[in-house]
Design a protein around this motif. Structure first.
Motif, PDB file in Angstrom:
ATOM      1  N   GLN A 197       0.819  -1.199   0.000  1.00  0.00           N
ATOM      2  CA  GLN A 197       0.000   0.000   0.000  1.00  0.00           C
ATOM      3  C   GLN A 197       0.858   1.256   0.000  1.00  0.00           C
ATOM      4  O   GLN A 197       0.351   2.357   0.160  1.00  0.00           O
ATOM      5  CB  GLN A 197      -0.975  -0.019   1.175  1.00  0.00           C
ATOM      6  CG  GLN A 197      -2.074  -1.021   0.938  1.00  0.00           C
ATOM      7  CD  GLN A 197      -3.242  -0.845   1.865  1.00  0.00           C
ATOM      8  OE1 GLN A 197      -3.422   0.189   2.488  1.00  0.00           O
ATOM      9  NE2 GLN A 197      -4.062  -1.867   1.954  1.00  0.00           N
ATOM     10  N   GLY A 198       2.151   1.108  -0.193  1.00  0.00           N
ATOM     11  CA  GLY A 198       3.028   2.241  -0.422  1.00  0.00           C
ATOM     12  C   GLY A 198       3.094   2.506  -1.918  1.00  0.00           C
ATOM     13  O   GLY A 198       2.821   1.628  -2.724  1.00  0.00           O
ATOM     14  N   ASP A 219       8.825   2.252   1.582  1.00  0.00           N
ATOM     15  CA  ASP A 219       8.288   1.088   0.893  1.00  0.00           C
ATOM     16  C   ASP A 219       8.564   1.131  -0.608  1.00  0.00           C
ATOM     17  O   ASP A 219       8.797   0.102  -1.229  1.00  0.00           O
ATOM     18  CB  ASP A 219       6.784   1.004   1.146  1.00  0.00           C
ATOM     19  CG  ASP A 219       6.285  -0.416   1.183  1.00  0.00           C
ATOM     20  OD1 ASP A 219       6.996  -1.273   1.706  1.00  0.00           O
ATOM     21  OD2 ASP A 219       5.172  -0.654   0.682  1.00  0.00           O
ATOM     22  N   GLY A 220       8.528   2.320  -1.201  1.00  0.00           N
ATOM     23  CA  GLY A 220       8.741   2.449  -2.640  1.00  0.00           C
ATOM     24  C   GLY A 220      10.078   1.899  -3.107  1.00  0.00           C
ATOM     25  O   GLY A 220      10.121   0.993  -3.940  1.00  0.00           O
ATOM     26  N   PRO A 221      11.200   2.413  -2.578  1.00  0.00           N
ATOM     27  CA  PRO A 221      12.500   1.881  -2.993  1.00  0.00           C
ATOM     28  C   PRO A 221      12.692   0.400  -2.642  1.00  0.00           C
ATOM     29  O   PRO A 221      13.323  -0.337  -3.394  1.00  0.00           O
ATOM     30  CB  PRO A 221      13.509   2.742  -2.228  1.00  0.00           C
ATOM     31  CG  PRO A 221      12.779   4.004  -1.929  1.00  0.00           C
ATOM     32  CD  PRO A 221      11.344   3.615  -1.757  1.00  0.00           C
ATOM     33  N   ALA A 222      12.115  -0.041  -1.530  1.00  0.00           N
ATOM     34  CA  ALA A 222      12.256  -1.451  -1.142  1.00  0.00           C
ATOM     35  C   ALA A 222      11.605  -2.365  -2.178  1.00  0.00           C
ATOM     36  O   ALA A 222      12.183  -3.381  -2.576  1.00  0.00           O
ATOM     37  CB  ALA A 222      11.643  -1.691   0.242  1.00  0.00           C
ATOM     38  N   VAL A 223      10.420  -2.004  -2.637  1.00  0.00           N
ATOM     39  CA  VAL A 223       9.727  -2.820  -3.631  1.00  0.00           C
ATOM     40  C   VAL A 223      10.424  -2.735  -4.985  1.00  0.00           C
ATOM     41  O   VAL A 223      10.554  -3.738  -5.689  1.00  0.00           O
ATOM     42  CB  VAL A 223       8.241  -2.426  -3.728  1.00  0.00           C
ATOM     43  CG1 VAL A 223       7.552  -3.134  -4.887  1.00  0.00           C
ATOM     44  CG2 VAL A 223       7.534  -2.748  -2.414  1.00  0.00           C
ATOM     45  N   VAL A 224      10.905  -1.555  -5.348  1.00  0.00           N
ATOM     46  CA  VAL A 224      11.654  -1.405  -6.604  1.00  0.00           C
ATOM     47  C   VAL A 224      12.868  -2.325  -6.597  1.00  0.00           C
ATOM     48  O   VAL A 224      13.121  -3.057  -7.560  1.00  0.00           O
ATOM     49  CB  VAL A 224      12.073   0.067  -6.822  1.00  0.00           C
ATOM     50  CG1 VAL A 224      13.089   0.185  -7.957  1.00  0.00           C
ATOM     51  CG2 VAL A 224      10.858   0.935  -7.092  1.00  0.00           C
ATOM     52  N   ASN A 225      13.629  -2.307  -5.518  1.00  0.00           N
ATOM     53  CA  ASN A 225      14.828  -3.150  -5.435  1.00  0.00           C
ATOM     54  C   ASN A 225      14.472  -4.630  -5.434  1.00  0.00           C
ATOM     55  O   ASN A 225      15.181  -5.445  -6.036  1.00  0.00           O
ATOM     56  CB  ASN A 225      15.642  -2.795  -4.192  1.00  0.00           C
ATOM     57  CG  ASN A 225      16.303  -1.441  -4.329  1.00  0.00           C
ATOM     58  OD1 ASN A 225      16.592  -0.990  -5.431  1.00  0.00           O
ATOM     59  ND2 ASN A 225      16.529  -0.782  -3.213  1.00  0.00           N
ATOM     60  N   VAL A 258      -0.634   1.326  -4.532  1.00  0.00           N
ATOM     61  CA  VAL A 258      -1.564   2.463  -4.582  1.00  0.00           C
ATOM     62  C   VAL A 258      -1.084   3.463  -5.631  1.00  0.00           C
ATOM     63  O   VAL A 258       0.086   3.498  -5.995  1.00  0.00           O
ATOM     64  CB  VAL A 258      -1.724   3.146  -3.204  1.00  0.00           C
ATOM     65  CG1 VAL A 258      -2.351   2.204  -2.202  1.00  0.00           C
ATOM     66  CG2 VAL A 258      -0.416   3.683  -2.697  1.00  0.00           C
ATOM     67  N   LYS A 259      -2.014   4.274  -6.088  1.00  0.00           N
ATOM     68  CA  LYS A 259      -1.753   5.220  -7.175  1.00  0.00           C
ATOM     69  C   LYS A 259      -1.705   6.643  -6.655  1.00  0.00           C
ATOM     70  O   LYS A 259      -2.607   7.080  -5.953  1.00  0.00           O
ATOM     71  CB  LYS A 259      -2.875   5.084  -8.209  1.00  0.00           C
ATOM     72  CG  LYS A 259      -2.779   6.021  -9.372  1.00  0.00           C
ATOM     73  CD  LYS A 259      -4.026   5.901 -10.229  1.00  0.00           C
ATOM     74  CE  LYS A 259      -4.032   6.906 -11.339  1.00  0.00           C
ATOM     75  NZ  LYS A 259      -3.809   8.276 -10.923  1.00  0.00           N
ATOM     76  N   ALA A 260      -0.671   7.351  -7.014  1.00  0.00           N
ATOM     77  CA  ALA A 260      -0.599   8.794  -6.783  1.00  0.00           C
ATOM     78  C   ALA A 260      -1.344   9.478  -7.934  1.00  0.00           C
ATOM     79  O   ALA A 260      -1.458   8.914  -9.029  1.00  0.00           O
ATOM     80  CB  ALA A 260       0.848   9.260  -6.742  1.00  0.00           C
ATOM     81  N   PRO A 261      -1.843  10.697  -7.723  1.00  0.00           N
ATOM     82  CA  PRO A 261      -2.611  11.369  -8.789  1.00  0.00           C
ATOM     83  C   PRO A 261      -1.867  11.489 -10.114  1.00  0.00           C
ATOM     84  O   PRO A 261      -2.480  11.393 -11.175  1.00  0.00           O
ATOM     85  CB  PRO A 261      -2.896  12.759  -8.200  1.00  0.00           C
ATOM     86  CG  PRO A 261      -2.852  12.560  -6.726  1.00  0.00           C
ATOM     87  CD  PRO A 261      -1.813  11.486  -6.484  1.00  0.00           C
ATOM     88  N   GLU A 262      -0.563  11.663 -10.068  1.00  0.00           N
ATOM     89  CA  GLU A 262       0.201  11.845 -11.314  1.00  0.00           C
ATOM     90  C   GLU A 262       0.625  10.532 -11.964  1.00  0.00           C
ATOM     91  O   GLU A 262       1.208  10.542 -13.045  1.00  0.00           O
ATOM     92  CB  GLU A 262       1.438  12.713 -11.048  1.00  0.00           C
ATOM     93  CG  GLU A 262       2.512  12.045 -10.210  1.00  0.00           C
ATOM     94  CD  GLU A 262       2.305  12.120  -8.699  1.00  0.00           C
ATOM     95  OE1 GLU A 262       3.184  11.616  -7.974  1.00  0.00           O
ATOM     96  OE2 GLU A 262       1.296  12.672  -8.245  1.00  0.00           O
ATOM     97  N   GLN A 263       0.335   9.399 -11.346  1.00  0.00           N
ATOM     98  CA  GLN A 263       0.759   8.110 -11.884  1.00  0.00           C
ATOM     99  C   GLN A 263      -0.343   7.459 -12.714  1.00  0.00           C
ATOM    100  O   GLN A 263      -1.531   7.622 -12.436  1.00  0.00           O
ATOM    101  CB  GLN A 263       1.159   7.155 -10.749  1.00  0.00           C
ATOM    102  CG  GLN A 263       2.422   7.569 -10.028  1.00  0.00           C
ATOM    103  CD  GLN A 263       2.745   6.645  -8.871  1.00  0.00           C
ATOM    104  OE1 GLN A 263       1.888   6.305  -8.069  1.00  0.00           O
ATOM    105  NE2 GLN A 263       4.005   6.246  -8.783  1.00  0.00           N
ATOM    106  N   ALA A 264       0.064   6.693 -13.703  1.00  0.00           N
ATOM    107  CA  ALA A 264      -0.884   5.937 -14.525  1.00  0.00           C
ATOM    108  C   ALA A 264      -1.380   4.721 -13.748  1.00  0.00           C
ATOM    109  O   ALA A 264      -0.717   4.240 -12.828  1.00  0.00           O
ATOM    110  CB  ALA A 264      -0.193   5.481 -15.809  1.00  0.00           C
TER     111      ALA A 264
END
Length: 125
Positions: free
Chosen positions: A17-18, A26-32, A46-52
């Motif tokens: 949910q990050g 959470d973002g960098p951890a999941v990317v790695n 989850v989606k930020a407003p600027e993300q597809a």
């Protein structure tokens, strides 16, 4: 004994949910993690407003869900993804998703990584 058959790639579903990518830990951890796994990787986040709503992160497919309507749409998206694809491993980084994953009938390996529970408000910090 090797029979010459090409082994099937392991299918992973990462659930968080990050935001991915995003500023919270959470973002960098999941990317790695997505980059390190050797197999087919899908991510529900989850989606930020600027993300597809859909995208790619390297070879991984990313499915993003709006978080402004509470956790139910996110949990429905996780279960829908589990029913649409055959995954060998589901790695969840949030406590809310684990009961939904277990109740979905998923028969593979479920990994729950204890980390911070992100709500839609915390994902923006």
């Amino acid at each position: 004994m090797y029979d010459g058959a090409v082994p099937r790639r392991v299918r992973f579903l990462l659930v968080t949910q990050g935001r991915v990518p995003g500023p919270a830990p959470d973002g960098p951890a999941v990317v790695n993690m997505a980059r390190a796994l050797r197999g087919e990787v899908d991510i529900v986040t989850v989606k930020a407003p600027e993300q597809a709503h859909q995208g790619r992160l390297g070879e991984a497919r990313v499915f993003r869900v709006r978080a402004d309507e509470g956790p139910e749409p996110f949990l429905r998206a996780v279960v829908r993804q589990l029913k649409s694809e055959d995954y060998d491993v589901v790695h969840s980084r949030d406590a809310r998703s684990v009961p939904a994953i277990a109740a979905s009938g998923f028969k593979g390996v479920l990994v729950y990584e204890v980390c911070l529970l992100y709500t839609s408000d915390a994902a923006d910090e």
